[in-house]
Design an enzyme around this catalytic site. Structure first.
Site, PDB file in Angstrom:
ATOM      1  N   GLU A  48       4.061  -8.995 -10.969  1.00 36.81           N
ATOM      2  CA  GLU A  48       3.497  -7.684 -10.626  1.00 36.81           C
ATOM      3  C   GLU A  48       3.558  -6.685 -11.776  1.00 36.81           C
ATOM      4  O   GLU A  48       4.258  -5.680 -11.679  1.00 36.81           O
ATOM      5  CB  GLU A  48       4.285  -7.075  -9.460  1.00 36.81           C
ATOM      6  CG  GLU A  48       4.392  -7.892  -8.215  1.00 36.81           C
ATOM      7  CD  GLU A  48       5.200  -7.165  -7.145  1.00 36.81           C
ATOM      8  OE1 GLU A  48       6.308  -6.666  -7.435  1.00 36.81           O
ATOM      9  OE2 GLU A  48       4.713  -7.068  -6.026  1.00 36.81           O
TER      10      GLU A  48
ATOM     11  N   GLY B 137       2.661  -3.544 -13.972  1.00 37.14           N
ATOM     12  CA  GLY B 137       1.934  -2.283 -13.849  1.00 37.14           C
ATOM     13  C   GLY B 137       1.722  -1.723 -15.242  1.00 37.14           C
ATOM     14  O   GLY B 137       0.672  -1.863 -15.863  1.00 37.14           O
TER      15      GLY B 137
ATOM     16  N   TYR C  15      12.379  11.485 -17.417  1.00 36.81           N
ATOM     17  CA  TYR C  15      13.434  10.592 -17.891  1.00 36.81           C
ATOM     18  C   TYR C  15      13.444  10.378 -19.403  1.00 36.81           C
ATOM     19  O   TYR C  15      13.789   9.300 -19.887  1.00 36.81           O
ATOM     20  CB  TYR C  15      13.466   9.266 -17.138  1.00 36.81           C
ATOM     21  CG  TYR C  15      12.164   8.658 -16.682  1.00 36.81           C
ATOM     22  CD1 TYR C  15      11.185   8.268 -17.588  1.00 36.81           C
ATOM     23  CD2 TYR C  15      11.925   8.443 -15.314  1.00 36.81           C
ATOM     24  CE1 TYR C  15      10.007   7.686 -17.147  1.00 36.81           C
ATOM     25  CE2 TYR C  15      10.746   7.870 -14.866  1.00 36.81           C
ATOM     26  CZ  TYR C  15       9.795   7.487 -15.788  1.00 36.81           C
ATOM     27  OH  TYR C  15       8.635   6.922 -15.356  1.00 36.81           O
TER      28      TYR C  15
ATOM     29  N   CYS D 273       5.996  27.088 -17.071  1.00 39.95           N
ATOM     30  CA  CYS D 273       7.133  27.971 -17.294  1.00 39.95           C
ATOM     31  C   CYS D 273       8.414  27.203 -17.015  1.00 39.95           C
ATOM     32  O   CYS D 273       9.095  27.421 -16.002  1.00 39.95           O
ATOM     33  CB  CYS D 273       7.019  29.189 -16.384  1.00 39.95           C
ATOM     34  SG  CYS D 273       5.519  30.098 -16.700  1.00 39.95           S
ATOM     35  N   GLU D 274       8.722  26.272 -17.899  1.00 41.01           N
ATOM     36  CA  GLU D 274       9.909  25.419 -17.789  1.00 41.01           C
ATOM     37  C   GLU D 274      10.350  25.079 -19.198  1.00 41.01           C
ATOM     38  O   GLU D 274       9.548  24.564 -19.976  1.00 41.01           O
ATOM     39  CB  GLU D 274       9.560  24.081 -17.112  1.00 41.01           C
ATOM     40  CG  GLU D 274       9.224  24.143 -15.655  1.00 41.01           C
ATOM     41  CD  GLU D 274      10.445  24.265 -14.764  1.00 41.01           C
ATOM     42  OE1 GLU D 274      11.548  23.931 -15.225  1.00 41.01           O
ATOM     43  OE2 GLU D 274      10.273  24.709 -13.621  1.00 41.01           O
TER      44      GLU D 274
HETATM   45  C1  LIG Z   1       6.789  -0.332 -10.003  1.00 36.95           C
HETATM   46  C2  LIG Z   1       6.742  -1.717  -9.511  1.00 36.95           C
HETATM   47  C3  LIG Z   1       6.117  -2.704 -10.278  1.00 36.95           C
HETATM   48  C4  LIG Z   1       5.533  -2.451 -11.628  1.00 36.95           C
HETATM   49  O1  LIG Z   1       6.483  -2.123 -12.588  1.00 36.95           O
HETATM   50  P1  LIG Z   1       6.029  -1.979 -14.126  1.00 36.95           P
HETATM   51  O2  LIG Z   1       7.277  -1.659 -14.832  1.00 36.95           O
HETATM   52  O3  LIG Z   1       5.027  -0.886 -14.178  1.00 36.95           O
HETATM   53  O4  LIG Z   1       5.444  -3.290 -14.527  1.00 36.95           O
HETATM   54  C5  LIG Z   1       6.050  -3.977  -9.749  1.00 36.95           C
HETATM   55  N1  LIG Z   1       6.569  -4.266  -8.531  1.00 36.95           N
HETATM   56  C6  LIG Z   1       7.173  -3.336  -7.768  1.00 36.95           C
HETATM   57  C7  LIG Z   1       7.713  -3.714  -6.456  1.00 36.95           C
HETATM   58  C8  LIG Z   1       7.286  -2.039  -8.231  1.00 36.95           C
HETATM   59  O5  LIG Z   1       7.905  -1.133  -7.487  1.00 36.95           O
END
Ligand SMILES: *Cc1c(COP(=O)(O)O)cnc(C)c1O
Length: 423
Positions: A285, A287, A328, A353-354
């Site tokens: 998965e 992202g 972060y 304004c931070e």
């Molecule tokens: C956020 C998330 C991802 C993706 O994480 P990346 O660091 O962006 O690759 C995959 N699986 C789950 C369950 C997530 O919460």
């Protein structure tokens, strides 16, 4: 070489200089934002697709499916492009699932991995055959109730907390023992035992899910997490459940300085001995690694600020549009759209304004004047999806580039848009 000064390579599919001007997908940034003005996120869809295909190829020997994590960037054009390329999706809730459905979904698997899913979210998932990755016994009971009340069968996987120390930045760790994500393996096995005994009559258990964190510098924690998940899956099989799905999560890194980061090949190689011969259907998965480098946040210098020490400018974007530095301490390269070698360490702040509204501190930039265009790099992930209307500022436009053509994918919000929700 300090990370901030790593050279940008001209790259016709991604983000880089060509002919002295920063380009996204081969289109000069000046042209890409001509219709929208600034601030605007600009994404190179061909670079997103290339990163997706690289990940697919890396995991092909393991037979893994690539599920894009929508929370990194949920723009419909990005989702449509990935769906057309064959990606499945991981969504965090009903809003993201609605986006995936609106984007045409594609042929891939869609999973819902939320933490505090509502009945409506579970119902939407069940209605569309989405696998629900539950994180607690309560959530599993809620899913059973939703399936029963609608008279349909629903599929679920259990999300385990693998209790592995990860190399992820502290704020991005989700797989340490005390992280409030997933359930300890014994709890997961207990829920599977209950499922095997008929305790969830309208549900089918299909597998086990794990996600150890984001920005994993090395693949070892990833493999360790998958090993824990596989142990739970095997325990479920021993209870008589036909579990097949092993979802190893995301977390592949991006280098903040623009250098090479550990690629999907290394993660696949680390996973191979774990899953070899296990007879599982593997999913991963990613992202961030698919979209971060494909996006730039284009901003204009509004004013020069007066302060002792290094030069400081205020840009027309900031923490309300790109929260990561303030949230972060993430570091993003900030570069001039008109190529200028060298430069002086400069502070770029946003208009909020931070005191924490600092996009970058000490980035090398040429002398700047009002109206100059800058680009914040690696802004394709966790940028717009975390944007807010703080200080009453509208959220930016989004532009996508594919095949050398820039298209406005989302118009800039207006002040009156911000009033639309209030009764
Ligand atoms: C956020 C998330 C991802 C993706 O994480 P990346 O660091 O962006 O690759 C995959 N699986 C789950 C369950 C997530 O919460």
């Amino acid at each position: 070489m300090p990370a901030d000064t790593a050279p940008l390579l001209a790259d016709r599919t991604g983000v880089g200089y060509a002919g002295g001007v920063l380009c996204v997908g081969g289109v000069p940034v000046t042209e890409a934002v001509a219709a929208t003005g600034t601030p605007a996120y600009v994404y190179a869809l061909d670079a997103v697709e290339a990163a997706y295909r690289r990940t697919v190829a890396a995991f092909a020997p393991l037979g893994a499916e690539v599920l894009y994590a929508v929370k990194a960037n949920g723009n419909l054009a990005v989702l449509r492009h990935l769906a057309a390329a064959g990606a499945g999706f991981t969504v965090a809730g009903g809003g993201e699932l609605t986006r995936v459905l609106a984007a045409g979904r594609g042929r891939g698997t869609v999973v819902l991995a939320g933490r505090g899913t509502t009945t409506d979210e579970l119902a939407l998932a069940v209605a569309h055959g989405v696998v629900v990755h539950v994180q607690s016994a309560d959530e599993l009971a809620a899913l059973q109730a939703v399936a029963a009340s609608r008279g349909v069968r629903a599929r679920f996987a259990v999300r385990v907390n693998p209790a592995v120390a990860s190399s992820a930045p502290v704020a991005l760790r989700t797989g340490e023992a005390d992280a409030p994500f997933g359930m300890p393996p014994p709890v997961a096995v207990a829920l599977l035992a209950r499922a095997a005994a008929g305790g969830y009559p309208d549900l089918d258990a299909v597998g086990v899910h794990v996600h150890v964190g984001s920005q994993l510098a090395v693949p070892a924690p990833y493999a360790a997490g998958a090993r824990v998940a596989l142990d739970v899956l095997r325990a479920g099989r021993a209870l008589g459940l036909p579990l097949r799905a092993l979802d190893a999560g995301g977390g592949f890194p991006v280098d903040e300085g623009g250098g090479p980061a550990t690629g999907p090949e290394a993660f696949a190689a680390a996973l191979e001995p774990v899953v070899a011969g296990a007879g599982v259907r593997l999913a991963v998965e990613p992202g961030r690694s698919l979209v971060a480098g494909a996006g730039a946040l284009v901003t204009r210098v509004r004013y020069r600020l007066h302060r002792p020490g290094r030069p400081a400018v205020v840009a027309d974007t900031g923490m309300h549009h790109l929260l990561r530095p303030a949230l972060y301490g993430a570091r993003h390269r900030v570069v001039p759209v008109a190529e200028a070698p060298g430069g002086e360490p400069t502070t770029v702040v946003g208009p909020c304004c931070e005191p924490g509204d600092v996009l970058a501190d000490g980035v090398p930039l040429p002398p700047l004047a009002p109206g100059d265009l800058l680009a914040v790099l690696d802004a394709g992930a966790y940028g717009m999806t975390m944007a807010s209307n703080y200080n009453g500022h509208p959220r930016p436009a989004e532009v996508v580039v594919t095949g050398g053509v820039a298209t406005v994918a989302r118009r800039r919000e207006t002040w009156s848009d911000e009033l639309a929700w209030e009764t």
